[in-house]
Motif scaffolding. Structure first.
Motif, short mmCIF file in Angstrom:
data_model
loop_
_atom_site.label_atom_id
_atom_site.label_comp_id
_atom_site.label_asym_id
_atom_site.label_seq_id
_atom_site.Cartn_x
_atom_site.Cartn_y
_atom_site.Cartn_z
N GLU A 249 0.84 -1.21 0.00
CA GLU A 249 0.00 0.00 0.00
C GLU A 249 0.86 1.25 0.00
O GLU A 249 0.59 2.22 -0.72
N SER A 250 1.91 1.24 0.82
CA SER A 250 2.79 2.40 0.92
C SER A 250 3.51 2.68 -0.40
O SER A 250 3.59 3.82 -0.85
N LEU A 251 4.03 1.63 -1.03
CA LEU A 251 4.80 1.80 -2.26
C LEU A 251 3.93 2.09 -3.48
O LEU A 251 4.38 2.75 -4.42
N SER A 252 2.69 1.60 -3.46
CA SER A 252 1.81 1.79 -4.63
C SER A 252 0.86 2.97 -4.48
O SER A 252 0.35 3.49 -5.48
N GLY A 253 0.57 3.35 -3.24
CA GLY A 253 -0.41 4.40 -3.00
C GLY A 253 -1.84 3.91 -3.12
O GLY A 253 -2.78 4.71 -3.17
N VAL A 254 -2.04 2.59 -3.14
CA VAL A 254 -3.37 2.00 -3.28
C VAL A 254 -3.73 1.23 -2.01
O VAL A 254 -2.97 0.37 -1.57
N LYS A 255 -4.89 1.54 -1.43
CA LYS A 255 -5.38 0.81 -0.27
C LYS A 255 -5.91 -0.55 -0.73
O LYS A 255 -6.75 -0.63 -1.62
N ILE A 256 -5.41 -1.63 -0.12
CA ILE A 256 -5.80 -2.97 -0.54
C ILE A 256 -6.93 -3.48 0.36
O ILE A 256 -6.73 -3.69 1.56
N THR A 257 -8.10 -3.65 -0.24
CA THR A 257 -9.27 -4.13 0.51
C THR A 257 -9.86 -5.40 -0.10
O THR A 257 -10.62 -6.10 0.57
N ASP A 258 -9.56 -5.67 -1.35
CA ASP A 258 -10.10 -6.84 -2.05
C ASP A 258 -9.19 -7.18 -3.21
O ASP A 258 -8.14 -6.56 -3.40
N ARG A 259 -9.59 -8.17 -4.00
CA ARG A 259 -8.73 -8.60 -5.10
C ARG A 259 -8.55 -7.49 -6.13
O ARG A 259 -7.44 -7.31 -6.66
N ALA A 260 -9.60 -6.72 -6.41
CA ALA A 260 -9.50 -5.65 -7.41
C ALA A 260 -8.49 -4.60 -6.98
O ALA A 260 -7.68 -4.12 -7.79
N SER A 261 -8.52 -4.22 -5.70
CA SER A 261 -7.57 -3.21 -5.23
C SER A 261 -6.16 -3.78 -5.15
O SER A 261 -5.18 -3.06 -5.38
N ALA A 262 -6.04 -5.06 -4.83
CA ALA A 262 -4.72 -5.70 -4.83
C ALA A 262 -4.14 -5.69 -6.25
O ALA A 262 -2.94 -5.45 -6.44
N ARG A 263 -5.02 -5.92 -7.23
CA ARG A 263 -4.58 -5.88 -8.63
C ARG A 263 -4.11 -4.47 -9.00
O ARG A 263 -3.09 -4.31 -9.67
N ARG A 264 -4.84 -3.44 -8.56
CA ARG A 264 -4.44 -2.06 -8.87
C ARG A 264 -3.09 -1.74 -8.22
O ARG A 264 -2.23 -1.10 -8.83
N ALA A 265 -2.90 -2.20 -6.98
CA ALA A 265 -1.63 -1.96 -6.30
C ALA A 265 -0.49 -2.64 -7.05
O ALA A 265 0.58 -2.05 -7.27
N ALA A 266 -0.72 -3.89 -7.45
CA ALA A 266 0.30 -4.63 -8.19
C ALA A 266 0.61 -3.96 -9.52
O ALA A 266 1.78 -3.85 -9.93
N GLU A 267 -0.43 -3.48 -10.21
CA GLU A 267 -0.22 -2.80 -11.49
C GLU A 267 0.64 -1.56 -11.34
O GLU A 267 1.51 -1.29 -12.17
N LYS A 268 0.41 -0.81 -10.28
CA LYS A 268 1.22 0.39 -10.02
C LYS A 268 2.69 0.01 -9.84
O LYS A 268 3.59 0.70 -10.34
N LEU A 269 2.92 -1.05 -9.11
CA LEU A 269 4.30 -1.49 -8.88
C LEU A 269 4.94 -2.02 -10.15
O LEU A 269 6.09 -1.73 -10.45
N LEU A 270 4.17 -2.78 -10.92
CA LEU A 270 4.70 -3.37 -12.16
C LEU A 270 4.95 -2.29 -13.22
O LEU A 270 5.82 -2.47 -14.09
N GLU A 271 4.22 -1.19 -13.16
CA GLU A 271 4.44 -0.09 -14.11
C GLU A 271 5.86 0.48 -14.03
O GLU A 271 6.35 1.09 -14.98
N THR A 272 6.52 0.29 -12.91
CA THR A 272 7.89 0.79 -12.75
C THR A 272 8.89 -0.01 -13.56
O THR A 272 10.01 0.44 -13.79
N GLY A 273 8.50 -1.21 -13.98
CA GLY A 273 9.42 -2.11 -14.66
C GLY A 273 9.72 -3.36 -13.85
O GLY A 273 10.35 -4.29 -14.35
#
Length: 299
Positions: free
Chosen positions: A179-203
């Motif tokens: 959550e800290s590194l992505s800026g996305v609050k993880i509450t369910d699978r959809a938000s976990a996916r958004r957090a992961a996408e933010k991190l993966l966008e870095t490369g």
């Protein structure tokens, strides 16, 4: 590496007084624990760390020698104090106070890792934890040609990892670190996916987010998976994250895909919590594969 010294009082703690109780000394530290678990999984391991000029350094070296962890490239700091964690618990086991003496790790400079760059680049995998200074992590990210797996350790220490995310192969955060590194609050699978996408966008190539009792969410640039926790008879949750990280390393070396890597991490964490101590000696490659099979059959 940390030498953990713990005191648990026999009765209610009394401030500014001597409390009868029990004192234990054990080997700890995120990097050392991951190395220990990797050895239990059958992986050949070298540990690059800093040791002082004190009896604790001897304890660390003796422990690693027994485990088969190569310490030949460790930095020995003249007059230094081996990293030590001192904690005091009440009669229930709840920690009341702790002091962490980890200043020796400032000696793990880019120059130290540069002296061992050829060795690091010859490794099949390099695992680092964010107890390292930011400069050392940046050096590894910029110069290490072997795949790099990083454990952020905590939300505060994860900030050292932020500038180098795009240069890592694998990141192993827990929910709060993700959550800290992505800026996305993880509450369910959809938000976990958004957090992961933010991190993966870095490369970043792979991320495995450990979600405690909710299991693991893993993603790369092709897919994502979520697996609930493996059933386990919990005794201590202390070492679950270190076993989780070690299993990710083992799975990578075994050539396992994203899903099987997540299953392996889940399985190792389940085995870890069934032990009385931080490291469960029952962990092995066979035990992990058995739990993975059971997990797959349930799913």
């Amino acid at each position: 590496v940390n030498v953990d010294i713990g005191g648990q009082s026999a009765g209610p703690l009394v401030g500014r007084d001597s409390n009868p109780g029990k004192v234990t000394v054990s080997m700890g530290g995120v990097g050392r624990n991951i190395a220990h678990n990797l050895r239990l999984l059958g992986v050949k391991v070298s540990l690059l760390t800093a040791l002082g000029e004190d009896p604790h350094a001897g304890q660390v070296m003796d422990s690693c020698e027994r485990l088969g962890i190569d310490l030949s490239r460790a930095l020995h700091v003249p007059g230094g104090t081996t990293s030590t964690y001192l904690f005091l618990s009440d009669e229930t086991g709840d920690m009341a106070l702790a002091v962490s003496d980890m200043g020796i790790y400032e000696e793990l400079t880019p120059a130290y890792f540069a002296r061992h760059q050829g060795y690091l680049n010859g490794a099949a995998l390099v695992v680092a934890d964010a107890n390292l200074p930011a400069g050392a992590l940046a050096y590894l990210a910029d110069h290490c040609t072997a795949p790099l797996l990083v454990d952020p350790v905590s939300t505060v220490k994860a900030e050292k990892v932020r500038p180098i995310l795009g240069k890592l192969h694998t990141l192993k955060p827990n929910r709060m670190e993700a959550e800290s590194l992505s800026g996305v609050k993880i509450t369910d699978r959809a938000s976990a996916r958004r957090a992961a996408e933010k991190l993966l966008e870095t490369g970043l190539e792979r991320v495995f987010i450990s979600l405690g009792e909710e299991g693991v969410f893993a993603a790369d640039h092709q897919r994502d998976v979520w697996f609930p926790c493996c059933p386990a008879q919990m005794h201590s949750a202390t070492g679950a994250g270190d076993a989780f990280a070690a299993a990710l390393g083992w799975a990578f070396l075994e050539g396992k895909d994203l899903a099987d890597s997540a299953r392996a991490a889940n399985a190792a964490a389940a085995i870890a919590v069934e032990g009385e101590k931080t490291i469960n000696p029952a962990l092995s490659a066979d035990a992990v594969q058995q739990r993975m099979q059971e997990q797959e059959e349930r799913i």
